[in-house]
Enzyme design. Structure first.
Site, short mmCIF file in Angstrom:
data_model
loop_
_atom_site.label_atom_id
_atom_site.label_comp_id
_atom_site.label_asym_id
_atom_site.label_seq_id
_atom_site.Cartn_x
_atom_site.Cartn_y
_atom_site.Cartn_z
CG ASP A 1 -9.45 3.05 1.32
OD1 ASP A 1 -8.65 2.83 0.39
OD2 ASP A 1 -9.11 3.10 2.51
CG ASP B 1 -2.00 0.92 1.26
OD1 ASP B 1 -2.05 1.77 0.36
OD2 ASP B 1 -2.84 0.85 2.18
C1 GLA Z 1 -5.43 2.20 2.87
C2 GLA Z 1 -5.94 1.05 2.00
C3 GLA Z 1 -6.97 0.25 2.79
C4 GLA Z 1 -6.35 -0.27 4.07
C5 GLA Z 1 -5.77 0.87 4.88
C6 GLA Z 1 -4.94 0.36 6.07
O1 GLA Z 1 -6.43 3.14 3.12
O2 GLA Z 1 -6.50 1.55 0.82
O3 GLA Z 1 -7.47 -0.82 2.00
O4 GLA Z 1 -5.34 -1.21 3.74
O5 GLA Z 1 -4.91 1.69 4.09
O6 GLA Z 1 -4.31 1.38 6.76
#
Ligand code: GLA
Length: 413
Positions: free
Chosen positions: A234, A163
């Site tokens: 997200d 990520d």
């Molecule tokens: C980002 C990702 C999410 C999750 C969070 C965890 O927002 O897009 O899917 O993994 O980080 O902190």
């Protein structure tokens, strides 16, 4: 084993070549170099499993992961194909003097956890960032890529979600403050670095990119070994989020295929404010999109209705179709959206969505087969009622708000 003289004579009579073999000097055999065979290819169909983030977020513990593994088995989800149990952010602790990362107190023994998950016939996934910190502010892999990849392999990790998070500030804007193209190159290099590190371990590990669909990741994802890449920000457990993500996927079909998938984010089926119709549409369309199917619900308290949605074999078969061709949006007509997907053996899946916002009304719609390049009547299976359905030109459809008709047609041509 010792062979008696009479037995040796009998064997020689039966097989004279054995005598030559017995007497001929043995040729010099130089030892073959040990060849490390290439690890088996992963993600030839979209990965399926469960991820901790959508339900537990920062609270996830070793116990929750073990419970999830148990539940995947006992609910029949494992048998339906949900194999990966993925720990998302907040498992990370500190690095020791040698730079080795340790899990925090919520995860006392990662190797033992992996062994447990494997003992249930499942695989374990983990999460990190190419930046110094993850999105949750925990230790990322910046400058420790090879070390972390080796650590994951030594634990028995099978899947990595990587990520972007702090790589933006740590490296991209720090090293190329006003140069978007240079920032993109730095990002691609960071993702490539972890890919090399994972490959060097020799362990098959699904490599899942998460950088929110920026910089047309679908164009360069395969070049850094990605098995999937997030195409969006997200997901949230409400219709607006699901429906806007769905529409963002139009046009991306050509980038997906076996081993490399568009990822419109994890499933929210069973979470938040989603109604049964919305759960069905969400699940159906993620299957149409050949998306990774990573459930994110409260497994121990899953309702029979949610379980029936998540384990609908016919819908899963659309997602997992070996051809790996993602659906495209065929047409939209007011509140009606029609998507189609080509399947193996000339079969086809047709999805018709009532996107109308009036939650409780149902609308008479008309499905145009001609707009899909098809001619009726077409016999198929309605994958939610399980019944046979015959599609005819401009047939009226009763579809409740946010509900879907999903039909598999054997071979329309
Ligand atoms: C980002 C990702 C999410 C999750 C969070 C965890 O927002 O897009 O899917 O993994 O980080 O902190």
């Amino acid at each position: 084993m010792r062979i008696s003289a009479p037995l040796a004579a009998a064997l020689l009579a039966l097989c004279p070549l054995a005598a030559i073999a017995q007497t001929a000097p043995s040729p010099k055999v130089s030892p073959k170099p040990v060849q490390r065979s290439a690890p088996p290819q992963v993600a030839q169909t979209p990965p399926m499993g469960w991820n901790s983030w959508n339900f537990f977020a920062g609270k996830v513990t070793d116990r929750d992961i073990r419970n999830a593994a148990d539940q995947l088995v006992s609910t029949g989800m494992k048998d339906a194909g949900y194999i990966y149990v993925n720990i998302d952010d907040t498992w990370e602790g500190d690095r020791d003097a040698s730079g080795v990362l340790h899990a925090n107190a919520k995860f006392p023994d990662m190797k033992a956890l992996a062994d447990y998950v494997h003992s249930r016939g499942l695989k374990l996934g983990i999460y990190s960032s190419p930046g110094s910190k993850t999105c949750g502010g925990f230790a990322g892999s910046l400058d420790h890529e090879a070390q972390d990849a080796r650590l994951y392999a030594s634990w028995g990790i099978d899947y990595l979600k990587y990520d972007l998070c702090d790589l933006r500030t740590d490296v991209m804007t720090a090293q190329a403050p006003h140069d978007n193209a240079a920032q993109m190159r730095l990002m691609i290099a960071a993702y490539g670095k972890m890919n090399k590190a994972l490959k060097a371990t020799g362990r098959p590990i699904v490599y899942s990119l998460c950088q929110y669909g920026w910089d047309a990741v679908w164009e360069w994802g395969p070049s850094v070994g990605a098995n999937s890449w997030r195409t969006t920000g997200d997901v949230e457990p409400n219709w607006q989020s699901i429906y806007s993500i769905l529409n963002e996927q139009a046009g991306l079909a050509k980038y997906a295929g076996p081993g490399h998938w568009n990822d419109p984010d994890m499933l929210e089926v069973g979470n938040g404010t989603l109604t049964p119709a919305e759960n069905r549409t969400h699940f159906s369309m993620w299957a149409m999109l050949a998306a990774p199917l990573l459930a994110g619900n409260d497994l121990p308290n899953m309702t029979p209705e949610v379980r029936a949605i998540l384990t609908n074999r016919d819908v899963i078969a659309i997602d997992q179709d070996r051809l790996g061709r993602e659906a495209t949006r065929a047409y939209s007509d007011g509140e009606l959206d029609v998507w189609t997907r080509h399947l193996t053996g000339g079969a086809m899946a047709i999805a018709v969505i009532n996107a109308g916002s009036d939650r409780y009304s149902s609308h008479p719609f008309h499905l145009s087969l001609a707009k899909l390049g098809l001619h009726g009547p077409l016999k198929g299976k309605d994958l939610w009622s399980g019944k046979e359905i015959t599609l005819t030109e401009n047939m009226p459809l009763e579809l409740a708000s946010h509900d879907i008709l999903l039909v598999r047609v054997p071979s329309p041509q």
